[in-house]
Scaffold this active site. Structure first.
Site, PDB file in Angstrom:
ATOM      1  N   CYS A 149     -91.733 -19.943 -12.362  1.00  0.00           N
ATOM      2  CA  CYS A 149     -90.443 -19.365 -12.739  1.00  0.00           C
ATOM      3  C   CYS A 149     -90.266 -18.095 -11.917  1.00  0.00           C
ATOM      4  CB  CYS A 149     -90.476 -19.076 -14.241  1.00  0.00           C
ATOM      5  SG  CYS A 149     -88.911 -18.551 -14.922  1.00  0.00           S
ATOM      6  N   CYS A 205     -98.145  -9.661   0.456  1.00  0.00           N
ATOM      7  CA  CYS A 205     -97.653  -8.288   0.286  1.00  0.00           C
ATOM      8  C   CYS A 205     -97.883  -7.745  -1.123  1.00  0.00           C
ATOM      9  CB  CYS A 205     -96.180  -8.196   0.651  1.00  0.00           C
ATOM     10  SG  CYS A 205     -95.067  -8.938  -0.554  1.00  0.00           S
ATOM     11  N   CYS A 265     -91.900  -9.896   2.561  1.00  0.00           N
ATOM     12  CA  CYS A 265     -92.774 -10.019   3.740  1.00  0.00           C
ATOM     13  C   CYS A 265     -92.563 -11.294   4.543  1.00  0.00           C
ATOM     14  CB  CYS A 265     -94.243  -9.922   3.325  1.00  0.00           C
ATOM     15  SG  CYS A 265     -94.865 -11.407   2.508  1.00  0.00           S
ATOM     16  N   CYS A 282     -97.026 -12.594  -4.601  1.00  0.00           N
ATOM     17  CA  CYS A 282     -97.167 -12.962  -3.185  1.00  0.00           C
ATOM     18  C   CYS A 282     -98.502 -12.428  -2.681  1.00  0.00           C
ATOM     19  CB  CYS A 282     -96.029 -12.366  -2.363  1.00  0.00           C
ATOM     20  SG  CYS A 282     -96.245 -12.592  -0.578  1.00  0.00           S
TER      21      CYS A 282
HETATM   22 FE    FE Z   1     -94.632 -11.097   0.197  1.00  0.00          FE
END
Ligand code: FE
Length: 134
Positions: A121, A101, A52, A98
């Site tokens: 990581c 998204c 994204c 994330c």
């Molecule tokens: Fe994303």
């Protein structure tokens, strides 16, 4: 930073991502250690979400963890990522996602360097280095 979450179907993501990116970001896969393109990357810039484009990690916080995956001691913005408990594969870990998204990025461990002691990581396949200087 938008709070709005992207909602796309697997079919839509498949059209936008490579098979490797799809496996990591949408199916929580893990690339083999030392296989990713950013493991030894030293270029300066911002690592964004490969799905994204949300800015996730600065090269300023990247370090060599010898783990085989790109490692960072801090997120670019605490709001850019979401941390979730993950007990899959018989391990108790913290998943890094994330926030924009919902893509799987990697895991967070508590054995990182100062000043945070954190080790994000992260799979290379989940990242795209923007404005990288090599
Ligand atoms: Fe994303």
């Amino acid at each position: 930073m938008t709070e709005e979450k992207m909602q796309k179907t697997d079919e839509e993501w498949k059209k936008e991502l490579t098979p490797e990116q799809f496996e990591v970001l949408r199916k929580k896969g893990t690339e083999p250690p030392f296989s990713g393109k950013y493991v030894h990357e030293k270029g300066k810039g911002m690592y964004a979400c490969a799905a994204c484009g949300q800015e996730l990690f600065s090269s300023e916080t990247k370090y060599d963890s010898a783990s085989g995956w790109p490692s960072f001691w801090q997120a670019a913005d605490p709001d850019a990522v979401e941390l979730r408990p993950d007990t899959s594969n018989g391990m108790v870990r913290t998943e890094v996602v994330c926030k924009k998204c919902g893509g799987h990025l990697g895991h967070l461990f508590e054995d990182g360097p100062k000043p945070t002691g954190k080790r994000f990581c992260i799979n290379s396949a989940a990242l795209k280095l923007k404005d990288g200087e090599k």
